[in-house]
Design a protein around this motif. Structure first.
Motif, PDB file in Angstrom:
ATOM      1  N   ASN A 154       3.558   2.494   0.868  1.00  0.00           N
ATOM      2  CA  ASN A 154       3.474   3.758   1.615  1.00  0.00           C
ATOM      3  C   ASN A 154       3.338   4.964   0.683  1.00  0.00           C
ATOM      4  N   SER A 155       4.101   4.936  -0.415  1.00  0.00           N
ATOM      5  CA  SER A 155       4.044   6.099  -1.309  1.00  0.00           C
ATOM      6  C   SER A 155       2.671   6.203  -1.968  1.00  0.00           C
ATOM      7  N   LEU A 156       2.034   5.040  -2.235  1.00  0.00           N
ATOM      8  CA  LEU A 156       0.672   5.074  -2.770  1.00  0.00           C
ATOM      9  C   LEU A 156      -0.313   5.622  -1.742  1.00  0.00           C
ATOM     10  N   ALA A 157      -0.042   5.314  -0.474  1.00  0.00           N
ATOM     11  CA  ALA A 157      -0.897   5.849   0.592  1.00  0.00           C
ATOM     12  C   ALA A 157      -0.688   7.350   0.725  1.00  0.00           C
ATOM     13  N   ASP A 158       0.577   7.780   0.589  1.00  0.00           N
ATOM     14  CA  ASP A 158       0.870   9.216   0.659  1.00  0.00           C
ATOM     15  C   ASP A 158       0.147   9.978  -0.452  1.00  0.00           C
ATOM     16  N   LYS A 159       0.086   9.350  -1.627  1.00  0.00           N
ATOM     17  CA  LYS A 159      -0.589   9.993  -2.762  1.00  0.00           C
ATOM     18  C   LYS A 159      -2.108   9.893  -2.669  1.00  0.00           C
ATOM     19  N   GLU A 160      -2.583   9.280  -1.566  1.00  0.00           N
ATOM     20  CA  GLU A 160      -4.021   9.103  -1.351  1.00  0.00           C
ATOM     21  C   GLU A 160      -4.680   8.269  -2.442  1.00  0.00           C
ATOM     22  N   ILE A 161      -3.919   7.283  -2.911  1.00  0.00           N
ATOM     23  CA  ILE A 161      -4.512   6.315  -3.845  1.00  0.00           C
ATOM     24  C   ILE A 161      -4.990   5.107  -3.044  1.00  0.00           C
ATOM     25  N   LEU A 162      -4.115   4.641  -2.142  1.00  0.00           N
ATOM     26  CA  LEU A 162      -4.514   3.594  -1.194  1.00  0.00           C
ATOM     27  C   LEU A 162      -4.657   4.223   0.180  1.00  0.00           C
ATOM     28  N   GLU A 163      -5.400   3.524   1.047  1.00  0.00           N
ATOM     29  CA  GLU A 163      -5.375   3.978   2.441  1.00  0.00           C
ATOM     30  C   GLU A 163      -5.289   2.775   3.365  1.00  0.00           C
ATOM     31  N   TYR A 164      -4.689   3.041   4.525  1.00  0.00           N
ATOM     32  CA  TYR A 164      -4.573   1.992   5.538  1.00  0.00           C
ATOM     33  C   TYR A 164      -5.744   2.069   6.489  1.00  0.00           C
ATOM     34  N   TYR A 165      -6.131   0.929   7.027  1.00  0.00           N
ATOM     35  CA  TYR A 165      -7.051   0.916   8.167  1.00  0.00           C
ATOM     36  C   TYR A 165      -6.695  -0.275   9.037  1.00  0.00           C
TER      37      TYR A 165
ATOM     38  N   SER B  95      -3.206   4.557 -16.187  1.00  0.00           N
ATOM     39  CA  SER B  95      -2.347   5.125 -17.234  1.00  0.00           C
ATOM     40  C   SER B  95      -1.348   6.113 -16.630  1.00  0.00           C
ATOM     41  N   SER B  96      -1.778   6.798 -15.566  1.00  0.00           N
ATOM     42  CA  SER B  96      -0.828   7.747 -14.950  1.00  0.00           C
ATOM     43  C   SER B  96       0.319   6.996 -14.265  1.00  0.00           C
ATOM     44  N   LEU B  97       0.067   5.720 -13.920  1.00  0.00           N
ATOM     45  CA  LEU B  97       1.121   4.952 -13.250  1.00  0.00           C
ATOM     46  C   LEU B  97       2.043   4.232 -14.236  1.00  0.00           C
ATOM     47  N   ASN B  98       1.822   4.468 -15.556  1.00  0.00           N
ATOM     48  CA  ASN B  98       2.645   3.794 -16.556  1.00  0.00           C
ATOM     49  C   ASN B  98       4.133   4.034 -16.350  1.00  0.00           C
ATOM     50  N   ARG B  99       4.423   5.217 -15.807  1.00  0.00           N
ATOM     51  CA  ARG B  99       5.844   5.518 -15.623  1.00  0.00           C
ATOM     52  C   ARG B  99       6.345   5.030 -14.252  1.00  0.00           C
ATOM     53  N   ALA B 100       5.407   4.646 -13.354  1.00  0.00           N
ATOM     54  CA  ALA B 100       5.814   4.122 -12.040  1.00  0.00           C
ATOM     55  C   ALA B 100       5.467   2.637 -11.987  1.00  0.00           C
ATOM     56  N   GLN B 101       6.343   1.857 -12.601  1.00  0.00           N
ATOM     57  CA  GLN B 101       6.054   0.447 -12.827  1.00  0.00           C
ATOM     58  C   GLN B 101       5.735  -0.314 -11.524  1.00  0.00           C
ATOM     59  N   LYS B 102       6.526  -0.065 -10.489  1.00  0.00           N
ATOM     60  CA  LYS B 102       6.354  -0.776  -9.212  1.00  0.00           C
ATOM     61  C   LYS B 102       4.980  -0.469  -8.614  1.00  0.00           C
ATOM     62  N   GLN B 103       4.624   0.809  -8.633  1.00  0.00           N
ATOM     63  CA  GLN B 103       3.343   1.204  -8.048  1.00  0.00           C
ATOM     64  C   GLN B 103       2.188   0.554  -8.814  1.00  0.00           C
ATOM     65  N   ARG B 104       2.371   0.468 -10.110  1.00  0.00           N
ATOM     66  CA  ARG B 104       1.364  -0.174 -10.945  1.00  0.00           C
ATOM     67  C   ARG B 104       1.202  -1.656 -10.562  1.00  0.00           C
ATOM     68  N   GLU B 105       2.336  -2.291 -10.304  1.00  0.00           N
ATOM     69  CA  GLU B 105       2.288  -3.704  -9.907  1.00  0.00           C
ATOM     70  C   GLU B 105       1.516  -3.894  -8.598  1.00  0.00           C
ATOM     71  N   VAL B 106       1.704  -2.947  -7.689  1.00  0.00           N
ATOM     72  CA  VAL B 106       0.982  -3.036  -6.412  1.00  0.00           C
ATOM     73  C   VAL B 106      -0.522  -2.951  -6.659  1.00  0.00           C
ATOM     74  N   ILE B 107      -0.925  -2.006  -7.508  1.00  0.00           N
ATOM     75  CA  ILE B 107      -2.353  -1.839  -7.779  1.00  0.00           C
ATOM     76  C   ILE B 107      -2.929  -3.080  -8.465  1.00  0.00           C
ATOM     77  N   LEU B 108      -2.162  -3.648  -9.384  1.00  0.00           N
ATOM     78  CA  LEU B 108      -2.650  -4.854 -10.057  1.00  0.00           C
ATOM     79  C   LEU B 108      -2.752  -6.028  -9.077  1.00  0.00           C
ATOM     80  N   ALA B 109      -1.753  -6.144  -8.195  1.00  0.00           N
ATOM     81  CA  ALA B 109      -1.805  -7.198  -7.179  1.00  0.00           C
ATOM     82  C   ALA B 109      -3.019  -6.988  -6.264  1.00  0.00           C
ATOM     83  N   TYR B 110      -3.305  -5.716  -6.011  1.00  0.00           N
ATOM     84  CA  TYR B 110      -4.470  -5.398  -5.181  1.00  0.00           C
ATOM     85  C   TYR B 110      -5.755  -5.947  -5.806  1.00  0.00           C
ATOM     86  N   PHE B 111      -5.899  -5.740  -7.105  1.00  0.00           N
ATOM     87  CA  PHE B 111      -7.114  -6.229  -7.768  1.00  0.00           C
ATOM     88  C   PHE B 111      -7.168  -7.755  -7.783  1.00  0.00           C
TER      89      PHE B 111
END
Ligand code: ADP
Ligand code: ZN
Ligand code: ZN
Length: 782
Positions: free
Chosen positions: A215-226, A173-189
């Protein structure tokens, strides 16, 4: 186990304890073992037995075998150089001592083990270095090997915090205003449903968003790289089941199994493209069911990319490749996997050095293309023949050996005829494609009738045009690389020679250089004759470069590629050319004998051999056998799919018996003639050959030494000694060369002969003026 032992005051070397006894040495005072390096042995008793056989049979020291066998990381010594491993970033995993070394290597690129001892102020450093190597922090510096760069793949995952449903819905719900970031998270699932790690590139692709969003999702510590290091022998595909064998293959397979009941070794003679590989695959899978290891020996691993690809489809993650061009870390990895009988190393594909791996449970050794001369190691010692050493290794393991070839060596075919080996034959190509039609083109006649353009006869040109018109591919063979092997002054007849070797320099037109193919010396191509100053320089003979150039003029629209030592340097050089040819980005491929080795291209319908004569005239008792093998193998590249292939062989001497035998596919006839000659002139398999080579920079010295050696040998062995003789290339890298040959009839004991020879060598080596002579002994010099 390995131990570190001290020599002199400060030198430390690695050794292996092969035997424990209580007999104190009398000739010298024994030192203490400095330290034991292993917790469990990295070498097994079977290996030691095999190495002892190699050392005694090939008249070399056990230490020389050890050096050939163990990756150098296992053989640390005080002079060994250590360097940082690029990409290491886990400093906090290091102990204090380890960190000191790590830090020192930040300031200087290389440290010797001696220097490390000084830095740490102690002698017990091997375990620390071993640990640093296993943590991938450092590597042993090896000039000869290409550096291995770990291939790291970037993956992404959701931070643990968002794994609870509550936090997750809050996030969405917090990503409702960041449509692109939301799409990334949905694609992730979406991707997560496959339950596999998710690559960053994959996520980017399926979400249709740029990397910046991720990258911006990683910066926000929502996603992380390994990062995950991809496996060194990469296999992504799923494993496929074996192809069902044809009835011919089925019969051959049953004959092999039958033959194994009373033979340890079976020779499988199958024409090119008869599907030998599929039979091997079936034999391998049988061994897997018995949980046995299999060694698949090939003449040269770099030329085997197609074969590896095929076997990966069947055996995927049970297959490891052992490659001398791999870096130390890669070789250590395969060694350890074999040692631990890991399932990913159940099938080893490798060239001759893979014989030395720590197998504990070998069921089968396959020696593919057993006739190939590259199975014999010439330098350095041990000068062993991998096929013969494989048979001995199999005896120790009580395992089986299959020798495969379309053109078996005279020795192996003779052994099969004598009943020493079992014998199975495949005379049909897969799909009943006919063997290629082979036509001999008399170029003496063609030159007389002016039907030659450069080195191409009109017949060859027509055949190439026809193939190109049908969009088929062509392979052209010329067994010399470069542009021309000899440059000659038309005025005075002098040709430029290598300053270090007794050979003419080869002209390479791309680099405008003259090069020595023996020592690598090169110089710029001269405009004027170095002897008389004349401008009239002519070239004699021709190599692959010149053929490529002529092709470009003859067929300006065709895509021409060249495959020889000059175009295939580097680990993947060969791979690239093969890939281009496979993808039909190359229509005509010109190359040296590399072309003869196991390539399988469905679309090749024409093979041309530019000049058959220079291989036939080579001064060696195996020249005819080898020419036959080479021409049949190259011809075998033609017409492997539905269409019958065509082969044109250009020669000045079409009535030569070997060419007649090649053109009629008469192996049997070739064998009869060659074996008669071997019998008549006392060559193998009727006599064994030991070759001694003496080398020195001083011409007179090597002459004296060779005469001394010749006399002493003749006293003991009489007329079984030939020489001393001067080889046709009498000087290499400033060393003058003399040879002596000892021919041993079958009835004489080989070990007695070797003992007597060793005594002579021992006396030779204590003569002070001969101390600097380099002496090598080569047994069964194939
Ligand atoms: P060889 O090793 O004797 O030269 P290969 O094993 O390379 O022959 O086989 C030649 C070609 O025929 C390959 O492309 C291979 O895939 C194909 N082939 C061989 N046997 C079979 C089979 N039983 N079923 C399908 N294809 C086969
Ligand atoms: Zn001249
Ligand atoms: Zn040279």
């Amino acid at each position: 186990m390995r131990v570190a032992v001290e020599f002199g005051k400060s030198k430390i070397y690695t050794a292996i304890i092969a035997n424990i006894h209580t007999t104190a040495p009398t000739a010298y005072e024994a030192k203490d073992i400095h330290q034991i390096l292993d917790e469990y042995p990295i070498v097994n008793e079977i290996q030691l037995k095999h190495w002892e056989w190699i050392s005694s049979y090939y008249m070399c020291t056990l230490g020389e075998v050890l050096r050939a066998a163990l990756p150098s990381a296992f053989l640390l010594e005080s002079e060994t150089n250590i360097e940082l491993y690029q990409g290491f970033a886990s400093e906090n995993e290091l102990s204090d001592d380890e960190f000191l070394i790590f830090e020192a290597l930040q300031h200087q690129p290389l440290l010797t083990i001696q220097q490390i001892m000084d830095i740490l102020g102690k002698k017990t450093v091997f375990p620390i270095i071993k640990s640093l190597i296993s943590k991938n922090a450092i590597v042993v510096k090896e000039q000869i090997y290409e550096q291995y760069k770990p291939k790291l793949i970037k993956y992404v995952r959701l931070k643990d915090y968002y794994k609870t449903e509550e936090n997750l819905s809050q996030l969405l719900s917090s990503l409702n205003r960041a449509q692109k970031q939301r799409e990334v998270i949905l694609a992730y699932f979406q991707l997560q449903t496959t339950k596999k790690p998710i690559k960053a590139s994959q996520l980017q692709e399926s979400s249709g968003c740029s990397l910046a969003i991720i990258n911006s999702l990683a910066d926000k510590e929502i996603l992380e790289y390994y990062f995950i290091q991809t496996d060194r022998v990469n296999f992504d595909g799923s494993e496929n089941s074996l192809k069902p064998l044809t009835s011919f293959q089925q019969t051959a397979y049953h004959e092999i199994i039958e033959s194994f009941t009373n033979n340890q070794t079976v020779l499988l003679k199958g024409v090119t493209s008869s599907g030998k590989t599929e039979i091997y695959a079936k034999l391998i899978s049988e061994q897997f069911q018995l949980e046995k290891q299999v060694l698949y020996l090939v003449p040269e691993i770099a030329l085997t990319t197609q074969l590896i690809g095929r076997l990966q489809v069947y055996f995927g993650n049970q297959l490891s490749v052992f490659h001398s061009k791999y870096s130390m870390n890669e070789r250590v990895e395969v060694w350890n996997n074999v040692l631990d009988s890991k399932s990913k190393a159940q099938l080893i594909i490798g060239a001759r050095s893979s014989l030395f791996l720590p197998y504990s449970n070998l069921g089968l050794i396959i020696v593919d293309e057993e006739h190939e001369t590259s199975f014999k190691q010439h330098d350095p010692s041990p000068r062993y023949h991998a096929r013969d050493a494989a048979i001995v290794l199999a005896q120790i393991h009580s395992s089986k050996v299959i020798l495969g070839s379309a053109t078996p060596s005279i020795e192996s075919y003779y052994n099969a005829k004598q009943g020493k080996f079992g014998f199975v034959e495949l005379i049909n190509r897969f799909g009943n494609v006919q063997l290629p039609e082979i036509e001999l083109v008399d170029i003496k006649e063609k030159y007389r009738k002016k039907r030659m353009t450069g080195h191409f006869s009109d017949s060859l040109i027509t055949a190439i045009s026809e193939a190109l018109a049908l969009k088929e591919q062509v392979i052209l063979f010329q067994n010399r690389r470069g542009f021309a092997p000899v440059v000659e002054c038309e005025t005075c007849g002098v040709s430029p020679q290598c300053p270090q070797c007794d050979v003419s320099l080869t002209f390479h037109s791309y680099s405008k250089e003259l090069r020595c193919h023996y020592c690598g010396y090169k110089q710029a191509m001269q405009q004027l004759c170095g002897a008389c100053g004349s401008e009239k320089l002519d070239t004699k003979g021709f190599g692959t470069e010149q053929i490529e150039m002529e092709l470009n003029a003859l067929f300006p629209d065709a895509l021409v590629g060249r495959m020889d030592l000059d175009t295939t340097r580097g680990k993947y050089g060969y791979h690239k050319i093969i890939g281009q040819f496979e993808a039909q980005e190359i229509e005509i491929l010109v190359g040296t004998q590399m072309l003869s080795k196991g390539l399988d291209f469905a679309n090749v319908t024409l093979v041309g051999i530019l000049n058959a004569d220079n291989m036939l005239n080579f001064p060696d008792f195996r020249a005819h056998e080898r020419s036959y093998q080479l021409m049949v193998q190259v011809s075998g590249r033609a017409g492997r799919a539905e269409k019958r292939g065509k082969v044109l062989i250009q020669t000045f001497n079409p009535y030569h018996q070997i060419l007649q035998q090649v053109s009629t596919h008469s192996y049997e006839e070739m064998f009869k003639e060659q074996i008669d000659e071997r019998w008549q002139y006392n060559y193998p398999p009727f006599y064994r050959i030991i070759k001694l080579t003496l080398r020195h920079k001083n011409f007179l010295k090597v002459d004296d030494a060779a005469i001394w050696m010749g006399k002493s040998m003749t006293l003991v062995f009489g007329n079984l000694v030939l020489g001393p003789s001067t080889p046709s290339v009498s000087k290499i890298r400033n060393y003058y060369i003399r040879n002596l040959i000892l021919k041993i009839p079958q009835k004489n004991s080989l070990s007695k002969t070797k003992n007597n020879l060793q005594k002579i060598i021992n006396s030779f080596q204590v003569i002070s003026e001969f101390k600097s002579i380099k002496l090598t002994i080569d047994i069964d010099n194939y």
